[in-house]
Design a protein around this motif. Structure first.
Motif, PDB file in Angstrom:
ATOM      1  N   VAL A  46      -1.477   7.078  -6.636  1.00 31.03           N
ATOM      2  CA  VAL A  46       0.077   7.682  -6.261  1.00 31.03           C
ATOM      3  C   VAL A  46      -0.021   5.961  -5.537  1.00 31.03           C
ATOM      4  N   ARG A  47       1.389   5.330  -6.666  1.00 26.24           N
ATOM      5  CA  ARG A  47       1.728   4.365  -5.735  1.00 26.24           C
ATOM      6  C   ARG A  47       3.446   4.670  -5.497  1.00 26.24           C
ATOM      7  N   VAL A  48       3.626   3.623  -4.050  1.00 28.83           N
ATOM      8  CA  VAL A  48       5.137   3.474  -3.711  1.00 28.83           C
ATOM      9  C   VAL A  48       4.816   2.455  -3.146  1.00 28.83           C
ATOM     10  N   PRO A  49       5.843   1.142  -4.231  1.00 28.94           N
ATOM     11  CA  PRO A  49       6.091   0.111  -3.883  1.00 28.94           C
ATOM     12  C   PRO A  49       7.061  -0.522  -2.982  1.00 28.94           C
ATOM     13  N   LEU A  50       6.894  -0.163  -1.313  1.00 26.59           N
ATOM     14  CA  LEU A  50       7.923  -0.096  -0.748  1.00 26.59           C
ATOM     15  C   LEU A  50       9.054  -0.519  -0.515  1.00 26.59           C
ATOM     16  N   GLU A  51       9.696  -2.021  -1.424  1.00 23.41           N
ATOM     17  CA  GLU A  51      10.413  -2.547  -1.297  1.00 23.41           C
ATOM     18  C   GLU A  51      11.530  -1.492  -2.222  1.00 23.41           C
ATOM     19  N   ARG A  52      11.326  -1.053  -3.130  1.00 17.31           N
ATOM     20  CA  ARG A  52      12.033  -0.326  -4.187  1.00 17.31           C
ATOM     21  C   ARG A  52      12.527   1.287  -3.802  1.00 17.31           C
ATOM     22  N   HIS A  93       6.539  -7.022   8.205  1.00 16.59           N
ATOM     23  CA  HIS A  93       5.152  -7.281   8.926  1.00 16.59           C
ATOM     24  C   HIS A  93       4.853  -7.937   7.483  1.00 16.59           C
ATOM     25  N   GLY A  94       5.103  -6.997   6.131  1.00 14.86           N
ATOM     26  CA  GLY A  94       4.529  -8.188   5.173  1.00 14.86           C
ATOM     27  C   GLY A  94       3.439  -6.960   4.306  1.00 14.86           C
ATOM     28  N   VAL A  95       3.978  -5.230   4.365  1.00 11.15           N
ATOM     29  CA  VAL A  95       3.151  -4.727   3.865  1.00 11.15           C
ATOM     30  C   VAL A  95       3.963  -4.418   2.349  1.00 11.15           C
ATOM     31  N   THR A  96       3.011  -4.586   0.886  1.00  9.99           N
ATOM     32  CA  THR A  96       4.182  -4.503  -0.424  1.00  9.99           C
ATOM     33  C   THR A  96       3.965  -3.495  -0.899  1.00  9.99           C
ATOM     34  N   ASP A  97       2.420  -2.676  -0.896  1.00  6.44           N
ATOM     35  CA  ASP A  97       2.552  -0.986  -1.491  1.00  6.44           C
ATOM     36  C   ASP A  97       1.431  -0.249  -0.425  1.00  6.44           C
ATOM     37  N   ALA A  98       2.014   1.041  -0.717  1.00 10.02           N
ATOM     38  CA  ALA A  98       1.500   1.981   0.202  1.00 10.02           C
ATOM     39  C   ALA A  98       0.555   3.059  -1.076  1.00 10.02           C
ATOM     40  N   LEU A  99      -0.764   3.454  -1.117  1.00  8.98           N
ATOM     41  CA  LEU A  99      -1.387   4.515  -2.385  1.00  8.98           C
ATOM     42  C   LEU A  99      -2.031   4.974  -1.108  1.00  8.98           C
ATOM     43  N   ILE A 100      -2.338   5.889  -2.191  1.00 10.67           N
ATOM     44  CA  ILE A 100      -2.931   7.451  -2.347  1.00 10.67           C
ATOM     45  C   ILE A 100      -4.249   7.381  -2.999  1.00 10.67           C
ATOM     46  N   VAL A 101      -5.302   7.241  -3.189  1.00  9.96           N
ATOM     47  CA  VAL A 101      -6.208   7.608  -4.151  1.00  9.96           C
ATOM     48  C   VAL A 101      -7.018   9.237  -3.425  1.00  9.96           C
ATOM     49  N   PHE A 102      -7.084  10.089  -4.843  1.00  6.77           N
ATOM     50  CA  PHE A 102      -7.583  11.520  -5.060  1.00  6.77           C
ATOM     51  C   PHE A 102      -8.902  10.610  -5.653  1.00  6.77           C
TER      52      PHE A 102
END
Length: 529
Positions: A46-52, A93-102
């Motif tokens: 699961v990927r979440v582009p945080l700015e979007r 702070h510069g984070v672009t994406d949050a991911l969860i890997v199953f």
């Protein structure tokens, strides 16, 4: 937690995870950057582009579907505001994406995650924000949960997975790039991409399906699923936020894709002919037709858009079958409110390197407006904040008119205090031993030598001691009886500590122990129940 929840809760919870070290987040294609950090048994991401991600849009969509009630609205807003504050802090702070890997090997230990950051990011601040986020999410005490900066991203997961990522096996995933490309515009992206070895295992182990799907077996599934992807888009609309879901199934060849398309068609016909489903969802036939895959060569695709009346009715009907969006037990609502206030206080500290003082002061030394007013921009109340005259006292002719517009976050659940009053206050020690002294000076985290997890930041008092929320008034602690005035709720006191954690302290706590929590630099070991 129930296995099925409306979209809003899934969107909110998936951000609060993370994972491993990548190269620079602003170089290679995304799939190339993350592939070395997927274990050989990783199957879905699961990927979440945080700015979007637009958390306000999530609330609007939930409202439009009719899954938000008066009882759940405040809880939903509380969670969304907390998530958005956390998201905004990471992005800053510069984070672009949050991911969860199953993955399939460490199922019992849960998924792992990645917070990918760009070159030049403020890694120390990212680590501090993630640590605070883990505290607020109740993850800090999970055994063997690691938070590690591996260069380019932070890893959050188990020790076993961390070791596997640090010594990775080369794994070929031919569909990874295409999977992310197929949903590249989505605010939330979910992809299933079997590795070559996983496809081989499916081909060899999976038996034929029962009739009427006996033309599907392990070979067809392994050839028919190069990747599967689902993208959730929250798009602006003239009537508010709109939800669009795009799903794709990409096969290795057109023949396998057609067999799977035909099988899905038969499954939908069974569903729309089910009398029990039809009784619950009257337009099940219309919706099943909309769910049918359309094939283009080897790719199957379907799109659902809430602007379509049938889709909207179906989504509302399905939501009504399960729990209301973000239904939070009222008995836990005060914890969510305090967690949100904790994020706001830490965001303030992040910007000003100090926790807010109890009030701002006039040039002649008079307190004007409470800290609760000044953190309004950090709880998504910037418009209300802009209406205050900050150089006037709380009870000036102009500012007095705003008292009635107390934000819901300041309304303690079940409180019978007068309108415009709140039970959330800072504990003030005039001796300057506490985190708040009742002066114009705030306190820096570095001054909390007892430790942020050992120092109380915000407490809830009883209705008798509730204060007007804009007034520079808090709770002056009685040194002889420091527990006097604390609100008792189900035989416990609810307290926000300076590390962002919320704890229930039993009413049997000794006043000597509670006094240690009120002091910031006493040097005493803390032993709270």
């Amino acid at each position: 937690m129930a296995p099925h929840r409306p979209l809003a809760i899934a969107l909110c919870t998936l951000i609060l995870s993370s994972a491993p070290g990548l190269g620079r987040a602003d170089e290679q294609p995304f799939a190339e950057r993350i592939n070395p950090y997927l274990t050989e048994s990783a199957l879905a991401v699961v990927r979440v582009p945080l700015e979007r991600l637009q958390t306000t849009a999530i609330g609007e969509v939930a409202e439009s579907l009719g899954v938000v009630t008066e009882e759940t609205r405040t809880a939903l807003q509380t969670v969304l505001i907390s998530v958005d504050a956390f998201r905004a802090q990471l992005v800053a702070h510069g984070v672009t994406d949050a991911l969860i890997v199953f993955e399939t090997e460490y199922v019992m230990q849960g998924p792992y995650g990645l917070f990918v950051y760009r070159a030049g990011a403020k890694t120390e601040r990212i680590q501090a924000a993630l640590t605070a986020g883990m505290n607020l999410a109740g993850l800090a005490g999970v055994q063997q949960l690691r938070l590690v900066d591996l260069g380019g991203a932070f890893f959050v997961g188990s020790e076993a997975v961390l070791k596997r990522i640090q010594d990775p096996f080369p794994v070929e995933r031919p569909g990874l790039a295409g999977a992310f490309d197929s949903v590249s515009e989505a605010a939330v992206q979910f992809v299933i991409v079997p590795s070559v070895d996983q496809s081989r295992a499916i081909r060899e182990i999976l038996p034929p399906f029962p009739a009427p799907f006996d033309d599907v077996d392990g070979k067809i599934v392994s050839r028919g699923v190069r990747f599967a992807s689902l993208g959730i888009r929250l798009e602006p609309d003239l009537t508010g936020a709109n939800l669009r879901v795009d799903a794709h199934l990409d096969a290795f060849d057109a023949e396998s894709a057609e067999i799977l398309r035909s099988a899905q068609h038969r499954a939908l016909r069974l569903a729309d002919g089910n009398a029990e489903l039809a009784a619950v969802i009257p337009k099940i036939k219309d919706f099943c037709r909309q769910l049918e895959f359309q094939r283009t060569d080897q790719r199957l695709s379907v799109a659902l858009d809430l602007r379509d009346a049938t889709t909207r009715e179906m989504a509302t009907a399905i939501s009504s079958l399960f729990e209301p969006a973000l239904l939070v037990n009222p008995s836990n609502r005060e914890i969510n409110q305090l967690k949100q206030l904790g994020i706001a206080m830490h965001n303030w500290h992040d910007n000003y390197q100090v926790f807010p003082a109890h009030a701002n002061y006039s040039p002649d030394g008079k307190p004007l407006l409470s800290w609760r007013v000044h953190i309004l921009p950090y709880i998504e109340q910037s418009n209300l904040y802009s209406e205050f005259h900050l150089d006037e006292p709380w009870d000036s002719e102009h500012n007095r008119k705003l008292i009635a517009r107390i934000p819901d976050i300041y309304r303690f659940p079940g409180s019978k205090a007068d309108a415009g009053k709140t039970c959330y206050v800072l504990p003030i020690l005039k001796s300057e031993a506490g985190i708040t002294t009742g002066t114009k000076y705030g306190v820096k985290i570095q001054e909390l030598t007892d430790g942020t997890s050992n120092t109380a930041l915000i407490v809830a008092v009883d209705d008798e001691r509730a204060v007007t929320w804009t007034q520079p008034a808090d709770w002056e602690v009685d040194t002889d009886n420091p527990l006097a005035g604390l609100r008792t709720l189900r035989n416990a006191y609810v307290v926000l500590f300076a590390d962002g954690s919320v704890r229930r302290l039993t009413t049997t706590v000794a006043k000597e122990e509670w006094w240690k929590a009120l002091t910031k630099a006493g040097g005493e070991p803390l032993n709270l129940p």
